[in-house]
Design an enzyme around this catalytic site. Structure first.
Site, PDB file in Angstrom:
ATOM      1  N   GLY A 162       0.817  -1.210   0.000  1.00  0.00           N
ATOM      2  CA  GLY A 162       0.000   0.000   0.000  1.00  0.00           C
ATOM      3  C   GLY A 162       0.847   1.254   0.000  1.00  0.00           C
ATOM      4  O   GLY A 162       2.080   1.211  -0.061  1.00  0.00           O
TER       5      GLY A 162
ATOM      6  N   ASN B   6      -6.358  -2.777  -1.939  1.00  0.00           N
ATOM      7  CA  ASN B   6      -6.120  -1.341  -2.161  1.00  0.00           C
ATOM      8  C   ASN B   6      -4.758  -1.059  -2.776  1.00  0.00           C
ATOM      9  O   ASN B   6      -4.246   0.060  -2.666  1.00  0.00           O
ATOM     10  CB  ASN B   6      -6.238  -0.585  -0.832  1.00  0.00           C
ATOM     11  CG  ASN B   6      -7.667  -0.495  -0.342  1.00  0.00           C
ATOM     12  OD1 ASN B   6      -8.593  -0.325  -1.133  1.00  0.00           O
ATOM     13  ND2 ASN B   6      -7.855  -0.624   0.956  1.00  0.00           N
TER      14      ASN B   6
ATOM     15  N   PHE C 135       0.109  -2.308   8.940  1.00  0.00           N
ATOM     16  CA  PHE C 135      -0.565  -1.261   8.162  1.00  0.00           C
ATOM     17  C   PHE C 135      -1.910  -1.720   7.609  1.00  0.00           C
ATOM     18  O   PHE C 135      -2.755  -0.888   7.282  1.00  0.00           O
ATOM     19  CB  PHE C 135       0.295  -0.837   6.962  1.00  0.00           C
ATOM     20  CG  PHE C 135       1.601  -0.185   7.298  1.00  0.00           C
ATOM     21  CD1 PHE C 135       1.649   1.153   7.639  1.00  0.00           C
ATOM     22  CD2 PHE C 135       2.787  -0.906   7.252  1.00  0.00           C
ATOM     23  CE1 PHE C 135       2.858   1.768   7.940  1.00  0.00           C
ATOM     24  CE2 PHE C 135       3.994  -0.307   7.548  1.00  0.00           C
ATOM     25  CZ  PHE C 135       4.032   1.030   7.891  1.00  0.00           C
TER      26      PHE C 135
ATOM     27  N   SER D  98      -3.960   6.552  13.957  1.00  0.00           N
ATOM     28  CA  SER D  98      -4.409   7.766  13.270  1.00  0.00           C
ATOM     29  C   SER D  98      -4.776   8.853  14.269  1.00  0.00           C
ATOM     30  O   SER D  98      -5.205   8.560  15.396  1.00  0.00           O
ATOM     31  CB  SER D  98      -5.624   7.440  12.396  1.00  0.00           C
ATOM     32  OG  SER D  98      -6.280   8.609  11.954  1.00  0.00           O
TER      33      SER D  98
ATOM     34  N   TYR E  81     -14.248   4.149  10.566  1.00  0.00           N
ATOM     35  CA  TYR E  81     -12.811   3.960  10.327  1.00  0.00           C
ATOM     36  C   TYR E  81     -12.017   4.408  11.554  1.00  0.00           C
ATOM     37  O   TYR E  81     -11.171   3.680  12.078  1.00  0.00           O
ATOM     38  CB  TYR E  81     -12.367   4.735   9.091  1.00  0.00           C
ATOM     39  CG  TYR E  81     -10.880   5.002   9.050  1.00  0.00           C
ATOM     40  CD1 TYR E  81      -9.985   3.990   8.740  1.00  0.00           C
ATOM     41  CD2 TYR E  81     -10.366   6.271   9.351  1.00  0.00           C
ATOM     42  CE1 TYR E  81      -8.610   4.219   8.728  1.00  0.00           C
ATOM     43  CE2 TYR E  81      -9.005   6.516   9.337  1.00  0.00           C
ATOM     44  CZ  TYR E  81      -8.135   5.484   9.030  1.00  0.00           C
ATOM     45  OH  TYR E  81      -6.788   5.719   9.023  1.00  0.00           O
TER      46      TYR E  81
ATOM     47  N   LYS F 199      -9.632   2.306  14.608  1.00  0.00           N
ATOM     48  CA  LYS F 199      -8.271   2.632  15.054  1.00  0.00           C
ATOM     49  C   LYS F 199      -8.227   2.733  16.579  1.00  0.00           C
ATOM     50  O   LYS F 199      -7.300   2.224  17.225  1.00  0.00           O
ATOM     51  CB  LYS F 199      -7.807   3.945  14.420  1.00  0.00           C
ATOM     52  CG  LYS F 199      -7.571   3.889  12.928  1.00  0.00           C
ATOM     53  CD  LYS F 199      -6.406   2.992  12.562  1.00  0.00           C
ATOM     54  CE  LYS F 199      -6.064   3.078  11.088  1.00  0.00           C
ATOM     55  NZ  LYS F 199      -4.967   2.159  10.699  1.00  0.00           N
TER      56      LYS F 199
ATOM     57  N   PRO G  94     -19.937  17.105   6.549  1.00  0.00           N
ATOM     58  CA  PRO G  94     -20.266  16.779   7.938  1.00  0.00           C
ATOM     59  C   PRO G  94     -19.083  16.103   8.628  1.00  0.00           C
ATOM     60  O   PRO G  94     -18.454  15.207   8.077  1.00  0.00           O
ATOM     61  CB  PRO G  94     -21.453  15.815   7.813  1.00  0.00           C
ATOM     62  CG  PRO G  94     -22.047  16.103   6.472  1.00  0.00           C
ATOM     63  CD  PRO G  94     -20.891  16.489   5.596  1.00  0.00           C
ATOM     64  N   GLY G  95     -18.797  16.552   9.835  1.00  0.00           N
ATOM     65  CA  GLY G  95     -17.753  15.903  10.624  1.00  0.00           C
ATOM     66  C   GLY G  95     -16.358  16.476  10.451  1.00  0.00           C
ATOM     67  O   GLY G  95     -15.454  16.137  11.212  1.00  0.00           O
ATOM     68  N   ASP G  96     -16.143  17.332   9.449  1.00  0.00           N
ATOM     69  CA  ASP G  96     -14.822  17.927   9.253  1.00  0.00           C
ATOM     70  C   ASP G  96     -14.520  18.930  10.363  1.00  0.00           C
ATOM     71  O   ASP G  96     -15.346  19.796  10.680  1.00  0.00           O
ATOM     72  CB  ASP G  96     -14.733  18.636   7.899  1.00  0.00           C
ATOM     73  CG  ASP G  96     -14.325  17.715   6.773  1.00  0.00           C
ATOM     74  OD1 ASP G  96     -13.992  16.548   7.059  1.00  0.00           O
ATOM     75  OD2 ASP G  96     -14.332  18.157   5.610  1.00  0.00           O
TER      76      ASP G  96
END
Length: 336
Positions: A10, A35, A80, A124, A150, A154, A293-295
């Site tokens: 990745g 990915n 990872f 993260s 996501y 983490k 939204p959420g930023d």
């Protein structure tokens, strides 16, 4: 050392593998290629002049994973592998919980079965959630007001690692909390190349520069920041990989530890666009769009703990990252 790298083909994983090979380590990669692309292995070999051992497997397959552990005696694991799209995780939360949590539990189970007691986890800044100060430090609480599955995975994995360390006083786990990785290897051979419309800024810019998307959408220009756009801590992916190298000696001390990997300096979205235009010498079509939204308005790292305890700090700049991105674009597709 003999090091297992999950997700090693990745974006971040491939740069990590190059750094490990350059340091003389033996590297074994496990990657499902969900990915990433198999061609990355040839690029790694071209850069490092060494070829890692590769297994195409999904960590959710415990039987396949156990067979790999039977064939190798690893000194440590760098983890990872995992699904990483914020927007997709909101649409498909069960997929993210199933994949990211089950794969990590399987990995830790195999490590326990084979008495491997050292792991570095790709965490993260999302674990800090939206309830903290803009400048993040490791002593802040985690898990509060995380806006997407996501980020929650983490945080949950960090909690799992803490519990494993409590259960086994010889176990050592380090969670490296990334901020916003950008850039590519200076050779232009490996880099970030996502499918579809990217969730992150630099891949979005890359697709506009390559003509694959017409316009960059900047989500919100009315935040309480100097130019009204969001500010983030953008770190060159090579600096990020070197942060993992710096963390390896810290695994000698058992227990669970966390470190922020960032520059400590926020850059706004509009500043990034303007710098890209300046270095490339080309206009980058962009338009303002409603906030997502959420930023958060702004978030950046306080990396002083990593500098103090690991002897690590960033050396590459936003300008370096953009130049390396342009080299990667020129090597992989026609731009403009």
């Amino acid at each position: 050392m003999k090091i297992l790298v999950t997700g090693g083909t990745g974006y971040i994983g491939s740069h990590m593998v190059v750094e490990l090979l350059n340091e003389g380590h033996e590297v074994i990669i496990i990657d499902s290629l969900v990915n990433s692309k198999i061609e990355v292995l040839n690029k790694i070999q071209e850069i490092a002049k060494k070829t890692p051992i590769f297994y195409q497997e999904n960590l959710t397959d415990h039987t396949a994973l156990e067979e790999i552990f039977k064939n190798h005696s690893f000194d440590l694991v760098i983890h990872f592998a995992g699904l990483k799209s914020v927007s997709e995780s909101v649409e498909k939360p069960l997929l993210y919980y199933q994949n990211n949590l089950a794969s990590t539990i399987n990995l830790l189970d195999c490590m326990q079965n084979h008495k491997i007691k050292k792991i570095i986890f790709s965490s993260s800044a999302t674990v800090y959630g939206g309830s903290n100060e803009s400048e993040c430090i490791e002593t802040m609480p985690t898990g509060q007001n995380i806006t997407n599955p996501y980020g929650k995975t983490k945080c949950m994995i960090e909690e799992i690692l803490k519990d494993v360390c409590i259960s086994d006083p010889e176990f050592s786990a380090i969670a490296l909390r990334y901020f916003n990785p950008i850039g590519n290897h200076s050779s232009g051979l490996i880099g970030e190349n996502p499918n579809g419309i990217p969730n992150n800024l630099m891949p979005y810019i890359m697709k506009v520069a390559a003509g694959e998307l017409e316009t960059l959408s900047i989500y919100g220009n009315d935040y309480n920041t100097p130019d009204g756009t969001c500010r983030r801590d953008f770190i060159h992916v090579v600096d990020l990989a070197k942060g993992h190298l710096a963390a390896i000696p810290a695994l000698e001390a058992p227990g669970f530890k966390t470190y922020n990997l960032g520059t400590g300096t926020p850059t706004s979205v509009l500043e990034m666009v303007n710098t890209f235009e300046k270095i490339s010498g080309r206009p980058l079509p962009h338009q303002f769009a409603p906030r997502r939204p959420g930023d958060l308005a702004e978030i950046w790292a306080n990396p002083s703990k990593a500098e103090r305890e690991l002897g690590w700090q960033t050396k590459l700049t936003i300008e370096d990252a953009i130049r390396d991105t342009l080299t990667f674009l020129e090597n992989t597709r026609k731009i403009w």
